[in-house]
Write a protein that holds these residues in place. Structure first.
Motif, mmCIF file in Angstrom:
data_model
loop_
_atom_site.group_PDB
_atom_site.id
_atom_site.type_symbol
_atom_site.label_atom_id
_atom_site.label_comp_id
_atom_site.label_asym_id
_atom_site.label_seq_id
_atom_site.Cartn_x
_atom_site.Cartn_y
_atom_site.Cartn_z
ATOM 1 N N LEU A 1 -14.936 -35.194 -18.830
ATOM 2 C CA LEU A 1 -16.277 -35.607 -19.276
ATOM 3 C C LEU A 1 -17.271 -34.465 -19.249
ATOM 4 O O LEU A 1 -18.045 -34.273 -20.193
ATOM 5 C CB LEU A 1 -16.788 -36.743 -18.390
ATOM 6 N N PHE A 2 -17.278 -33.683 -18.153
ATOM 7 C CA PHE A 2 -18.253 -32.609 -18.012
ATOM 8 C C PHE A 2 -17.902 -31.384 -18.856
ATOM 9 O O PHE A 2 -18.642 -30.405 -18.860
ATOM 10 C CB PHE A 2 -18.384 -32.204 -16.541
ATOM 11 N N MET B 1 -13.645 -51.371 -13.327
ATOM 12 C CA MET B 1 -14.913 -51.350 -12.602
ATOM 13 C C MET B 1 -14.925 -50.181 -11.613
ATOM 14 O O MET B 1 -15.939 -49.492 -11.459
ATOM 15 C CB MET B 1 -15.120 -52.666 -11.850
ATOM 16 N N SER B 2 -13.795 -49.945 -10.964
ATOM 17 C CA SER B 2 -13.672 -48.809 -10.057
ATOM 18 C C SER B 2 -13.842 -47.495 -10.813
ATOM 19 O O SER B 2 -14.505 -46.564 -10.333
ATOM 20 C CB SER B 2 -12.318 -48.848 -9.341
ATOM 21 N N VAL B 3 -13.260 -47.428 -12.018
ATOM 22 C CA VAL B 3 -13.422 -46.240 -12.867
ATOM 23 C C VAL B 3 -14.893 -46.036 -13.221
ATOM 24 O O VAL B 3 -15.429 -44.925 -13.157
ATOM 25 C CB VAL B 3 -12.575 -46.373 -14.150
ATOM 26 N N GLY B 4 -15.560 -47.140 -13.595
ATOM 27 C CA GLY B 4 -16.967 -47.050 -13.995
ATOM 28 C C GLY B 4 -17.860 -46.618 -12.849
ATOM 29 O O GLY B 4 -18.779 -45.800 -13.041
ATOM 30 N N ILE B 5 -17.607 -47.147 -11.641
ATOM 31 C CA ILE B 5 -18.432 -46.774 -10.490
ATOM 32 C C ILE B 5 -18.255 -45.303 -10.146
ATOM 33 O O ILE B 5 -19.225 -44.580 -9.902
ATOM 34 C CB ILE B 5 -18.083 -47.666 -9.279
ATOM 35 N N SER B 6 -17.007 -44.851 -10.141
ATOM 36 C CA SER B 6 -16.765 -43.436 -9.830
ATOM 37 C C SER B 6 -17.412 -42.527 -10.870
ATOM 38 O O SER B 6 -17.969 -41.479 -10.536
ATOM 39 C CB SER B 6 -15.257 -43.161 -9.759
ATOM 40 N N THR B 7 -17.348 -42.941 -12.141
ATOM 41 C CA THR B 7 -17.961 -42.145 -13.211
ATOM 42 C C THR B 7 -19.479 -42.099 -13.052
ATOM 43 O O THR B 7 -20.102 -41.043 -13.210
ATOM 44 C CB THR B 7 -17.606 -42.734 -14.585
ATOM 45 N N SER B 8 -20.078 -43.241 -12.718
ATOM 46 C CA SER B 8 -21.536 -43.300 -12.548
ATOM 47 C C SER B 8 -21.994 -42.415 -11.401
ATOM 48 O O SER B 8 -22.957 -41.650 -11.537
ATOM 49 C CB SER B 8 -21.978 -44.743 -12.303
ATOM 50 N N VAL C 1 -24.325 -39.072 -11.815
ATOM 51 C CA VAL C 1 -25.639 -38.963 -11.156
ATOM 52 C C VAL C 1 -25.682 -37.731 -10.258
ATOM 53 O O VAL C 1 -26.671 -36.986 -10.248
ATOM 54 C CB VAL C 1 -25.945 -40.239 -10.346
ATOM 55 N N GLN C 2 -24.616 -37.493 -9.500
ATOM 56 C CA GLN C 2 -24.579 -36.317 -8.632
ATOM 57 C C GLN C 2 -24.605 -35.027 -9.440
ATOM 58 O O GLN C 2 -25.263 -34.054 -9.050
ATOM 59 C CB GLN C 2 -23.334 -36.364 -7.746
ATOM 60 N N LYS C 3 -23.902 -35.026 -10.579
ATOM 61 C CA LYS C 3 -23.918 -33.834 -11.441
ATOM 62 C C LYS C 3 -25.321 -33.600 -11.985
ATOM 63 O O LYS C 3 -25.810 -32.458 -12.033
ATOM 64 C CB LYS C 3 -22.943 -34.048 -12.607
ATOM 65 N N GLU D 1 -30.193 -30.512 -11.860
ATOM 66 C CA GLU D 1 -31.658 -30.499 -11.729
ATOM 67 C C GLU D 1 -32.087 -29.547 -10.616
ATOM 68 O O GLU D 1 -33.074 -28.810 -10.765
ATOM 69 C CB GLU D 1 -32.161 -31.916 -11.441
ATOM 70 N N LYS D 2 -31.345 -29.538 -9.499
ATOM 71 C CA LYS D 2 -31.653 -28.604 -8.419
ATOM 72 C C LYS D 2 -31.516 -27.163 -8.882
ATOM 73 O O LYS D 2 -32.359 -26.310 -8.577
ATOM 74 C CB LYS D 2 -30.713 -28.857 -7.227
ATOM 75 N N ILE D 3 -30.431 -26.888 -9.619
ATOM 76 C CA ILE D 3 -30.213 -25.530 -10.124
ATOM 77 C C ILE D 3 -31.321 -25.148 -11.099
ATOM 78 O O ILE D 3 -31.849 -24.030 -11.058
ATOM 79 C CB ILE D 3 -28.834 -25.429 -10.803
#
Length: 357
Positions: free
Chosen positions: A69-70, A134-141, A145-147, A152-154
């Motif tokens: 994805l990234f 649903m597990s796939v979707g939660i991990s992706t979300s 968000v962390q990415k 944003e920090k960078i």
């Protein structure tokens, strides 16, 4: 380092507690709520499903999302998870057939009724597949968000580094420019009045101490900046003739607040650079006022074209332009700057309102 380790430990603890809660609710309490004791084969299946959910979550979270994805490989991400879902359901079907789950569950719920084999009910398989995705979707979300937070920090860090670098460059331009003009003033005085030149050098040394120590900081006190401006004005008065009329209104004392060092000087310096003539009458008006939350600086001066053969003329405009840039960087949305240089009186009029506390 300790803060980073503590944050990592807290994150691990949150993951463990979250999975314990999910496992307890979906795979333990929900079956037990029916009030029927389930066989060991059923609990083994529950364990297999729970293990697969954890596995696909961390496979996506720690490996697949970063590499697909990234990196704009969405199709690979979708295909891998689609196949993983099919494998997941396939394993459950194989397990059910291997242990005879249909007959076992029939004996559990209807022990007095003979078992008659029936076609498989795919409703439960679809339900299990939806929980899997649903597990796939939660991990992706979570990973997305962390990415976004890391990016944003960078971005903010790079923006801050760029701003600090640009501010250092602008201050480096302003300071030599100011002293270049001031030394030229003192040089002019040595041909007119040596005692005045000595006094000017004394004031200049005090101003240099301010520049050396205060401009290294991001902020200084308004009272120090005001004293610096007063020294500068006294220095400039030594050079002026009777043809220049000064109207200076500066507060004797101010309630101290923090301000960027040498932010106001180039504006005041600009009045003398362009508002003084050795042959024509001129006037300079400078008014500085501090209210509760605002600092007002108003200047007016007659406009004269600087001689291109003087240091002032060749460096014309550098200080004021850089000050405007510093205002943009240090006080975004917290200042208004009004400049009027086209009027019947042939005056350069500037009004700065700076919001400070």
């Amino acid at each position: 380092m300790e803060s980073s380790g503590l944050k990592k430990n807290i994150t691990i603890l949150i993951h463990i507690l979250a999975w314990l809660l999910i496992g307890l609710v979906l795979f333990v309490l929900s079956p037990l709520s029916a009030g029927v004791e389930r066989p060991i084969e059923f609990w083994i299946k529950q364990g297999i499903m729970f293990s697969f959910l954890i596995g696909i979550f961390y496979f996506n979270y720690m490996y697949l999302i970063e590499r697909t994805l990234f990196r704009n490989r969405t199709s690979v991400f979708l295909i891998v998870n689609f196949l993983a879902g099919l494998i997941y359901v396939g394993i459950l079907i194989v397990y059910d057939d291997f242990v005879g789950m249909q007959e076992i569950m029939h004996r559990t719920f209807r022990p007095d009724v003979p078992h008659t084999p029936r076609p498989r009910n795919y409703y439960w398989d679809i339900s299990h597949l939806l929980v899997f995705y649903m597990s796939v979707g939660i991990s992706t979300s979570i990973a997305t968000v962390q990415k976004w937070q890391e990016d944003e920090k960078i971005r903010l860090r790079l923006e801050k580094e760029k701003t600090n670098s640009e501010l250092s460059y602008l201050k480096a331009q302003i300071n030599p420019h100011f002293f270049f003009n001031t030394l030229n003033n003192i040089y002019s005085l040595t041909n007119i009045d040596v005692e005045k030149a000595k006094t000017a050098l004394l004031k200049l040394s005090r101003m240099m101490r301010y520049v050396l120590y205060e401009t290294e900081k991001n902020q200084t006190l308004l009272s120090k900046e005001l004293d610096f401006i007063k020294d500068f004005l006294e220095l400039m008065k030594m050079r002026l003739t009777q043809k220049v009329k000064l109207d200076i209104q500066l507060p004797e004392k101010v309630k101290d607040v923090e301000i960027a060092p040498m932010l106001l000087l180039p504006i005041i310096e600009n009045c003398f650079k362009h508002g003084v003539s050795s042959q024509t009458d001129s006037h300079i008006q400078i008014r500085l006022e501090k209210t509760e939350n605002e600092l007002h600086l108003e200047t007016k001066n007659t406009i004269f074209k600087s001689s291109e053969n003087t240091p002032e003329g060749s460096a014309s405009g550098i200080g004021l332009i850089n000050t405007m840039r510093r205002l943009d960087l240090l006080y975004p949305g917290k200042y208004t700057l009004t400049i009027d240089k086209i009027n019947p009186e042939n005056e350069y009029r500037l009004h700065l309102i700076l919001k400070i506390k």
